[in-house]
Design a protein around this motif. Structure first.
Motif, mmCIF file in Angstrom:
data_model
loop_
_atom_site.group_PDB
_atom_site.id
_atom_site.type_symbol
_atom_site.label_atom_id
_atom_site.label_comp_id
_atom_site.label_asym_id
_atom_site.label_seq_id
_atom_site.Cartn_x
_atom_site.Cartn_y
_atom_site.Cartn_z
ATOM 1 N N LYS A 326 0.843 -1.189 0.000
ATOM 2 C CA LYS A 326 0.000 0.000 0.000
ATOM 3 C C LYS A 326 0.879 1.239 0.000
ATOM 4 O O LYS A 326 2.074 1.170 0.273
ATOM 5 C CB LYS A 326 -0.912 0.021 1.236
ATOM 6 N N GLY A 327 0.278 2.368 -0.310
ATOM 7 C CA GLY A 327 1.034 3.615 -0.239
ATOM 8 C C GLY A 327 0.650 4.607 -1.307
ATOM 9 O O GLY A 327 -0.362 4.460 -2.001
ATOM 10 N N LYS A 328 1.482 5.633 -1.461
ATOM 11 C CA LYS A 328 1.192 6.725 -2.389
ATOM 12 C C LYS A 328 2.245 6.823 -3.487
ATOM 13 O O LYS A 328 3.403 6.473 -3.293
ATOM 14 C CB LYS A 328 1.113 8.054 -1.635
ATOM 15 N N ALA A 329 1.780 7.322 -4.621
ATOM 16 C CA ALA A 329 2.671 7.599 -5.744
ATOM 17 C C ALA A 329 2.272 8.928 -6.360
ATOM 18 O O ALA A 329 1.077 9.228 -6.476
ATOM 19 C CB ALA A 329 2.593 6.488 -6.788
ATOM 20 N N ASN A 330 3.253 9.732 -6.724
ATOM 21 C CA ASN A 330 2.988 10.996 -7.403
ATOM 22 C C ASN A 330 2.928 10.706 -8.906
ATOM 23 O O ASN A 330 3.906 10.274 -9.504
ATOM 24 C CB ASN A 330 4.083 12.011 -7.088
ATOM 25 N N ILE A 331 1.763 10.953 -9.513
ATOM 26 C CA ILE A 331 1.527 10.527 -10.887
ATOM 27 C C ILE A 331 0.871 11.669 -11.663
ATOM 28 O O ILE A 331 0.114 12.474 -11.097
ATOM 29 C CB ILE A 331 0.596 9.295 -10.939
ATOM 30 N N SER A 332 1.124 11.728 -12.959
ATOM 31 C CA SER A 332 0.451 12.716 -13.792
ATOM 32 C C SER A 332 -1.034 12.365 -13.888
ATOM 33 O O SER A 332 -1.415 11.193 -13.950
ATOM 34 C CB SER A 332 1.076 12.770 -15.190
ATOM 35 N N VAL A 333 -1.884 13.389 -13.897
ATOM 36 C CA VAL A 333 -3.329 13.205 -13.884
ATOM 37 C C VAL A 333 -3.849 13.049 -15.309
ATOM 38 O O VAL A 333 -3.588 13.894 -16.180
ATOM 39 C CB VAL A 333 -4.027 14.404 -13.209
ATOM 40 N N LEU A 334 -4.567 11.965 -15.555
ATOM 41 C CA LEU A 334 -5.251 11.781 -16.830
ATOM 42 C C LEU A 334 -6.598 12.489 -16.755
ATOM 43 O O LEU A 334 -7.418 12.180 -15.898
ATOM 44 C CB LEU A 334 -5.458 10.295 -17.126
ATOM 45 N N SER A 335 -6.821 13.459 -17.641
ATOM 46 C CA SER A 335 -8.046 14.248 -17.563
ATOM 47 C C SER A 335 -8.623 14.481 -18.955
ATOM 48 O O SER A 335 -7.878 14.700 -19.917
ATOM 49 C CB SER A 335 -7.768 15.594 -16.890
ATOM 50 N N ILE A 336 -9.948 14.426 -19.042
ATOM 51 C CA ILE A 336 -10.624 14.733 -20.307
ATOM 52 C C ILE A 336 -11.218 16.141 -20.272
ATOM 53 O O ILE A 336 -11.805 16.598 -21.251
ATOM 54 C CB ILE A 336 -11.739 13.714 -20.612
ATOM 55 N N THR A 337 -11.056 16.815 -19.141
ATOM 56 C CA THR A 337 -11.644 18.150 -18.993
ATOM 57 C C THR A 337 -10.639 19.277 -19.181
ATOM 58 O O THR A 337 -11.024 20.420 -19.393
ATOM 59 C CB THR A 337 -12.300 18.301 -17.605
ATOM 60 N N THR A 338 -9.346 18.957 -19.082
ATOM 61 C CA THR A 338 -8.321 19.994 -19.235
ATOM 62 C C THR A 338 -7.055 19.406 -19.837
ATOM 63 O O THR A 338 -6.755 18.229 -19.639
ATOM 64 C CB THR A 338 -7.987 20.647 -17.876
ATOM 65 N N GLU A 339 -6.347 20.227 -20.593
ATOM 66 C CA GLU A 339 -5.061 19.820 -21.156
ATOM 67 C C GLU A 339 -3.895 20.297 -20.293
ATOM 68 O O GLU A 339 -2.738 20.015 -20.606
ATOM 69 C CB GLU A 339 -4.913 20.374 -22.576
ATOM 70 N N GLU A 340 -4.220 20.997 -19.204
ATOM 71 C CA GLU A 340 -3.181 21.498 -18.305
ATOM 72 C C GLU A 340 -2.464 20.329 -17.634
ATOM 73 O O GLU A 340 -3.095 19.388 -17.148
ATOM 74 C CB GLU A 340 -3.793 22.394 -17.247
ATOM 75 N N TYR A 341 -1.128 20.393 -17.619
ATOM 76 C CA TYR A 341 -0.347 19.321 -16.998
ATOM 77 C C TYR A 341 -0.488 19.406 -15.489
ATOM 78 O O TYR A 341 -0.275 20.452 -14.876
ATOM 79 C CB TYR A 341 1.130 19.437 -17.390
ATOM 80 N N GLN A 342 -0.873 18.292 -14.895
ATOM 81 C CA GLN A 342 -1.043 18.249 -13.443
ATOM 82 C C GLN A 342 -0.456 16.952 -12.892
ATOM 83 O O GLN A 342 -0.433 15.931 -13.570
ATOM 84 C CB GLN A 342 -2.530 18.284 -13.069
ATOM 85 N N ARG A 343 0.001 17.011 -11.648
ATOM 86 C CA ARG A 343 0.440 15.821 -10.931
ATOM 87 C C ARG A 343 -0.310 15.756 -9.609
ATOM 88 O O ARG A 343 -0.706 16.784 -9.057
ATOM 89 C CB ARG A 343 1.948 15.830 -10.683
ATOM 90 N N LYS A 344 -0.461 14.552 -9.097
ATOM 91 C CA LYS A 344 -1.230 14.371 -7.881
ATOM 92 C C LYS A 344 -0.731 13.131 -7.155
ATOM 93 O O LYS A 344 -0.248 12.186 -7.781
ATOM 94 C CB LYS A 344 -2.716 14.222 -8.241
ATOM 95 N N ASP A 345 -0.841 13.142 -5.830
ATOM 96 C CA ASP A 345 -0.520 11.963 -5.036
ATOM 97 C C ASP A 345 -1.747 11.055 -4.978
ATOM 98 O O ASP A 345 -2.805 11.466 -4.481
ATOM 99 C CB ASP A 345 -0.111 12.351 -3.615
ATOM 100 N N TYR A 346 -1.614 9.845 -5.508
ATOM 101 C CA TYR A 346 -2.705 8.875 -5.466
ATOM 102 C C TYR A 346 -2.370 7.780 -4.452
ATOM 103 O O TYR A 346 -1.242 7.272 -4.422
ATOM 104 C CB TYR A 346 -2.919 8.232 -6.835
ATOM 105 N N TYR A 347 -3.354 7.416 -3.648
ATOM 106 C CA TYR A 347 -3.187 6.301 -2.706
ATOM 107 C C TYR A 347 -3.619 5.020 -3.418
ATOM 108 O O TYR A 347 -4.742 4.929 -3.927
ATOM 109 C CB TYR A 347 -4.028 6.514 -1.454
ATOM 110 N N VAL A 348 -2.734 4.048 -3.461
ATOM 111 C CA VAL A 348 -3.034 2.800 -4.169
ATOM 112 C C VAL A 348 -2.666 1.601 -3.293
ATOM 113 O O VAL A 348 -1.790 1.685 -2.432
ATOM 114 C CB VAL A 348 -2.278 2.711 -5.512
#
Length: 435
Positions: A326-348
């Motif tokens: 378990k834990g977190k990873a900083n990953i680029s966000v896949l989005s269909i609403t914006t083309e702005e580059y974003q990263r986010k911490d996801y818990y997986v």
């Protein structure tokens, strides 16, 4: 009125209870594999080895160190931990990263004593996953080591990927200027790497780019004698790597995966042959688990870099995979609403019962060498590592819907079929990249 209020409160309490129970049931239903994997297996705990107990045979020439996610700190830290161990115990002299060949030339120059600082250099890499403190520490350690190492034991830093030609064109221009090579039109190459370009390359464009690269290569080769210096060798290789990128952009659909991994394997072979001349002839690779595995992961990846290397080098290639519970990873966000580059911490989470055993280890991690696990004396562990388990395989791109479709970031496979050994973590934490 009081009776009505009481009835409403009871109804509301019932509704909230139903919602909470339903939500809990949904969570359990979606994560039942993780729940089932959460139990102690004493045989695994007894067979586990510490990091210090890892022993790589002297006959091994290439060690592939994988990471189950690109965005977890523990895996980026492992790169340095493992490379230190290989340098000090096995005499390795080369570190090669899943990044474009030319993208890593500045990093190599720095560890040879060049100007700049490690954090700025990693922050300038094309892959934002490497804009981290952990990656900078690798460069700092290699630079410090080289300050006192004899020439034959000095370390080098390479990239073996081929997706980002921009740095290659930049390197070639600087090399040509320093070497006095003039008169070569690079208009097509400039068009190729122009960030403002909106049109796709045509076959005519590609022909012009190939012609320019050929002209540059001939000019570089004409300058040098049989004893080429490192920059000259890299300039020639850079022209070849850019050509490889040209082929990649015209490959369709799933064939792209096979093309890329074949190209990366070819680059590793080139690095190894160069290191046989310059150093120990031993190279550590750092990449996603999916690339270093000694067998294909899925139909989407009909071959892997590690599979190609295993077929070519046999026991001289050692595939060291990783997983976590378990834990977190900083990953680029896949989005269909914006083309702005974003990263986010996801818990997986995964559903790997082997990784869960790290919970009972001192450092919450452990190592298994699958080649030393016997079906006679370690039957339960042997059967477990040779049976499919749900392991983490988090790519560079994530969206919330993946929490429902676990196959988007997990893979069902038998660990021993894909890796020679693995390091398992109970919990991982997200990197903090700058971009």
């Amino acid at each position: 009125m009081k009776v009505l209020k009481k009835i409403c409160k009871v109804i509301l309490a019932i509704i909230l209870t139903i919602v909470l129970v339903g939500s809990l049931a949904a969570v359990i239903a979606l994560n039942y594999k993780t729940v089932l994997a959460s139990h102690k297996v004493k045989e695994v705990v007894e067979s586990a080895k510490t990091f210090d107990e890892i022993e790589i045979p002297d006959s091994v020439k290439i060690v592939g160190v994988g990471e189950a996610t690109h965005g977890s700190s523990e895996f980026q830290t492992l790169k340095l931990e493992m490379f230190k161990k290989l340098v000090e115990e096995n005499g390795f002299t080369a570190f090669a990263l899943e990044a474009d060949f030319a993208d890593c030339l500045e990093a190599n120059e720095f560890i040879q004593g060049g100007e700049g600082n490690a954090r700025d250099i990693v922050n300038n890499m094309s892959f934002k996953i490497y804009h981290t403190v952990e990656m900078a520490r690798i460069l700092d350690w290699m630079r410090e080591y080289n300050l006192s190492a004899p020439k034959e034991k000095s370390l080098r830093f390479y990239g073996f990927d081929m997706q980002n030609p921009e740095k290659g064109v930049e390197f070639l221009k600087k090399y040509m200027e320093a070497s006095g090579i003039t008169g070569i039109d690079m208009a097509s190459l400039d068009y190729f790497v122009d960030e403002e370009r909106t049109e796709s390359l045509t076959e005519e464009d590609v022909s012009k780019i190939r012609a320019e690269l050929s002209e540059i290569r001939k000019a570089v080769e004409a300058l040098s004698d049989s004893q080429q210096d490192f920059d000259t060798i890299c300039a020639i290789k850079t022209t070849e790597n850019i050509e490889s990128t040209l082929g990649y952009i015209f490959v369709e659909d799933l064939d792209m995966y096979a093309y890329r991994d074949q190209a990366m394997a070819d680059n590793v072979t080139w690095i190894l042959e160069l290191e046989k001349k310059l150093g120990s002839g031993k190279v550590m690779l750092a990449a996603h688990d999916g690339h270093i595995s000694k067998a294909p992961h899925s139909s989407m990846m009909p071959t892997t870099m590690g599979h190609i290397l295993k077929e070519k080098y046999g026991d001289e290639y050692y595939s060291l995979g990783t997983d976590f519970f378990k834990g977190k990873a900083n990953i680029s966000v896949l989005s269909i609403t914006t083309e702005e580059y974003q990263r986010k911490d996801y818990y997986v989470t995964t559903a790997d019962p082997i990784a869960y055993q790290a919970k009972y280890m001192k450092d919450k991690k452990f190592y298994l060498d699958f080649g030393t696990i016997s079906p006679e004396t370690d039957k339960k562990v042997y059967d477990l590592v040779h049976s499919p388990v749900s392991m983490g395989s988090v790519g560079e791109g994530f969206t919330g819907i993946y929490y429902i479709y676990h196959s988007a970031y997990r893979t069902e496979m038998a660990p021993a079929d894909f890796y020679d050994g693995m390091i398992f973590y109970y919990q991982v934490h997200a990197t903090v990249p700058q971009y």
